[in-house]
Design a protein around this motif. Sequence first.
Motif, PDB file in Angstrom:
ATOM      1  N   GLU A  91      87.705   6.487 -62.867  1.00  0.00           N
ATOM      2  CA  GLU A  91      87.868   7.400 -61.727  1.00  0.00           C
ATOM      3  C   GLU A  91      89.242   7.243 -61.065  1.00  0.00           C
ATOM      4  O   GLU A  91      89.879   8.256 -60.756  1.00  0.00           O
ATOM      5  N   PRO A  92      89.745   6.014 -60.881  1.00  0.00           N
ATOM      6  CA  PRO A  92      91.090   5.880 -60.293  1.00  0.00           C
ATOM      7  C   PRO A  92      92.187   6.494 -61.165  1.00  0.00           C
ATOM      8  O   PRO A  92      93.291   6.748 -60.692  1.00  0.00           O
ATOM      9  N   ARG A  93      91.874   6.751 -62.434  1.00  0.00           N
ATOM     10  CA  ARG A  93      92.842   7.356 -63.351  1.00  0.00           C
ATOM     11  C   ARG A  93      92.680   8.874 -63.443  1.00  0.00           C
ATOM     12  O   ARG A  93      93.235   9.502 -64.330  1.00  0.00           O
ATOM     13  N   GLY A  94      91.874   9.433 -62.559  1.00  0.00           N
ATOM     14  CA  GLY A  94      91.716  10.886 -62.509  1.00  0.00           C
ATOM     15  C   GLY A  94      90.588  11.447 -63.347  1.00  0.00           C
ATOM     16  O   GLY A  94      90.426  12.663 -63.430  1.00  0.00           O
ATOM     17  N   ILE A  95      89.798  10.598 -63.971  1.00  0.00           N
ATOM     18  CA  ILE A  95      88.669  11.072 -64.775  1.00  0.00           C
ATOM     19  C   ILE A  95      87.500  11.334 -63.829  1.00  0.00           C
ATOM     20  O   ILE A  95      87.098  10.474 -63.067  1.00  0.00           O
ATOM     21  N   ARG A  96      86.953  12.546 -63.888  1.00  0.00           N
ATOM     22  CA  ARG A  96      85.895  12.968 -62.966  1.00  0.00           C
ATOM     23  C   ARG A  96      84.492  12.697 -63.481  1.00  0.00           C
ATOM     24  O   ARG A  96      83.535  12.745 -62.729  1.00  0.00           O
ATOM     25  N   GLY A  97      84.358  12.455 -64.795  1.00  0.00           N
ATOM     26  CA  GLY A  97      83.026  12.229 -65.330  1.00  0.00           C
ATOM     27  C   GLY A  97      83.011  12.267 -66.842  1.00  0.00           C
ATOM     28  O   GLY A  97      84.028  12.061 -67.502  1.00  0.00           O
ATOM     29  N   ILE A  98      81.831  12.576 -67.364  1.00  0.00           N
ATOM     30  CA  ILE A  98      81.582  12.509 -68.803  1.00  0.00           C
ATOM     31  C   ILE A  98      81.217  13.891 -69.339  1.00  0.00           C
ATOM     32  O   ILE A  98      80.483  14.638 -68.699  1.00  0.00           O
ATOM     33  N   VAL A  99      81.721  14.187 -70.530  1.00  0.00           N
ATOM     34  CA  VAL A  99      81.371  15.424 -71.219  1.00  0.00           C
ATOM     35  C   VAL A  99      80.423  15.073 -72.355  1.00  0.00           C
ATOM     36  O   VAL A  99      80.594  14.068 -73.042  1.00  0.00           O
ATOM     37  N   VAL A 100      79.383  15.902 -72.510  1.00  0.00           N
ATOM     38  CA  VAL A 100      78.381  15.703 -73.555  1.00  0.00           C
ATOM     39  C   VAL A 100      78.271  17.005 -74.332  1.00  0.00           C
ATOM     40  O   VAL A 100      78.125  18.078 -73.744  1.00  0.00           O
ATOM     41  N   ASP A 101      78.351  16.917 -75.644  1.00  0.00           N
ATOM     42  CA  ASP A 101      78.156  18.100 -76.479  1.00  0.00           C
ATOM     43  C   ASP A 101      76.662  18.348 -76.596  1.00  0.00           C
ATOM     44  O   ASP A 101      75.923  17.508 -77.103  1.00  0.00           O
ATOM     45  N   CYS A 102      76.214  19.513 -76.132  1.00  0.00           N
ATOM     46  CA  CYS A 102      74.796  19.852 -76.127  1.00  0.00           C
ATOM     47  C   CYS A 102      74.383  20.375 -77.505  1.00  0.00           C
ATOM     48  O   CYS A 102      74.969  21.337 -78.006  1.00  0.00           O
ATOM     49  N   GLY A 103      73.379  19.753 -78.084  1.00  0.00           N
ATOM     50  CA  GLY A 103      72.873  20.179 -79.382  1.00  0.00           C
ATOM     51  C   GLY A 103      72.088  21.474 -79.300  1.00  0.00           C
ATOM     52  O   GLY A 103      71.978  22.200 -80.292  1.00  0.00           O
ATOM     53  N   ASP A 104      71.530  21.791 -78.119  1.00  0.00           N
ATOM     54  CA  ASP A 104      70.736  23.009 -77.974  1.00  0.00           C
ATOM     55  C   ASP A 104      71.608  24.252 -77.901  1.00  0.00           C
ATOM     56  O   ASP A 104      71.384  25.222 -78.609  1.00  0.00           O
ATOM     57  N   CYS A 105      72.607  24.235 -77.010  1.00  0.00           N
ATOM     58  CA  CYS A 105      73.429  25.435 -76.815  1.00  0.00           C
ATOM     59  C   CYS A 105      74.794  25.322 -77.487  1.00  0.00           C
ATOM     60  O   CYS A 105      75.565  26.282 -77.487  1.00  0.00           O
ATOM     61  N   GLU A 106      75.066  24.158 -78.073  1.00  0.00           N
ATOM     62  CA  GLU A 106      76.337  23.912 -78.767  1.00  0.00           C
ATOM     63  C   GLU A 106      77.551  24.123 -77.867  1.00  0.00           C
ATOM     64  O   GLU A 106      78.604  24.560 -78.317  1.00  0.00           O
ATOM     65  N   GLU A 107      77.387  23.823 -76.585  1.00  0.00           N
ATOM     66  CA  GLU A 107      78.466  23.915 -75.610  1.00  0.00           C
ATOM     67  C   GLU A 107      78.656  22.545 -74.973  1.00  0.00           C
ATOM     68  O   GLU A 107      77.700  21.778 -74.844  1.00  0.00           O
ATOM     69  N   PRO A 108      79.873  22.235 -74.541  1.00  0.00           N
ATOM     70  CA  PRO A 108      80.056  20.972 -73.823  1.00  0.00           C
ATOM     71  C   PRO A 108      79.480  21.070 -72.408  1.00  0.00           C
ATOM     72  O   PRO A 108      79.587  22.118 -71.756  1.00  0.00           O
ATOM     73  N   HIS A 109      78.836  19.997 -71.958  1.00  0.00           N
ATOM     74  CA  HIS A 109      78.297  19.928 -70.599  1.00  0.00           C
ATOM     75  C   HIS A 109      79.096  18.855 -69.861  1.00  0.00           C
ATOM     76  O   HIS A 109      79.198  17.722 -70.327  1.00  0.00           O
ATOM     77  N   TYR A 110      79.636  19.223 -68.707  1.00  0.00           N
ATOM     78  CA  TYR A 110      80.472  18.321 -67.919  1.00  0.00           C
ATOM     79  C   TYR A 110      79.647  17.759 -66.773  1.00  0.00           C
ATOM     80  O   TYR A 110      79.087  18.508 -65.976  1.00  0.00           O
TER      81      TYR A 110
END
Length: 128
Positions: A56-75
């Motif tokens: 977080e101190p390096r500007g990262i806001r969170g985690i991205v997960v590739d969704c197997g159901d919709c095949e879209e990244p979830h942030y």
Amino acid sequence: MPHDALPPDPFAGDPEDPAREMGEPEEQSYQPIGDAERAELIGDLSDLAVYQALLEPRGIRGIVVDCGDCEEPHYHDWELLRSSLEQLLTDGRMRPHEPAYDPDPACYVSWEYCRGFADGVTANENAR
């Protein structure tokens, strides 16, 4: 998040509630999580705290997960992911939640990236 922490239903008791046409929601039964899954979730929550502290101190806001159901990244912002994992731990399920609004993909990393970053920091600290 406990149910009583949610905002009140603005249509509670209203005979003109538009949701009445949908009928009563079906109760879904959820299996309680087992000991192994509980231990894994507790470990994930612990790891998440470390990842957030490092990134977080390096500007990262969170985690991205590739969704197997919709095949879209979830942030998932740090707090959203933490609350989702805690809810899964206590309730055995996660309620639907709002996705991140217009996320900048450059501000999110994968769980694997977090693990590798934390391992690199630990190895660097141990080498001193």
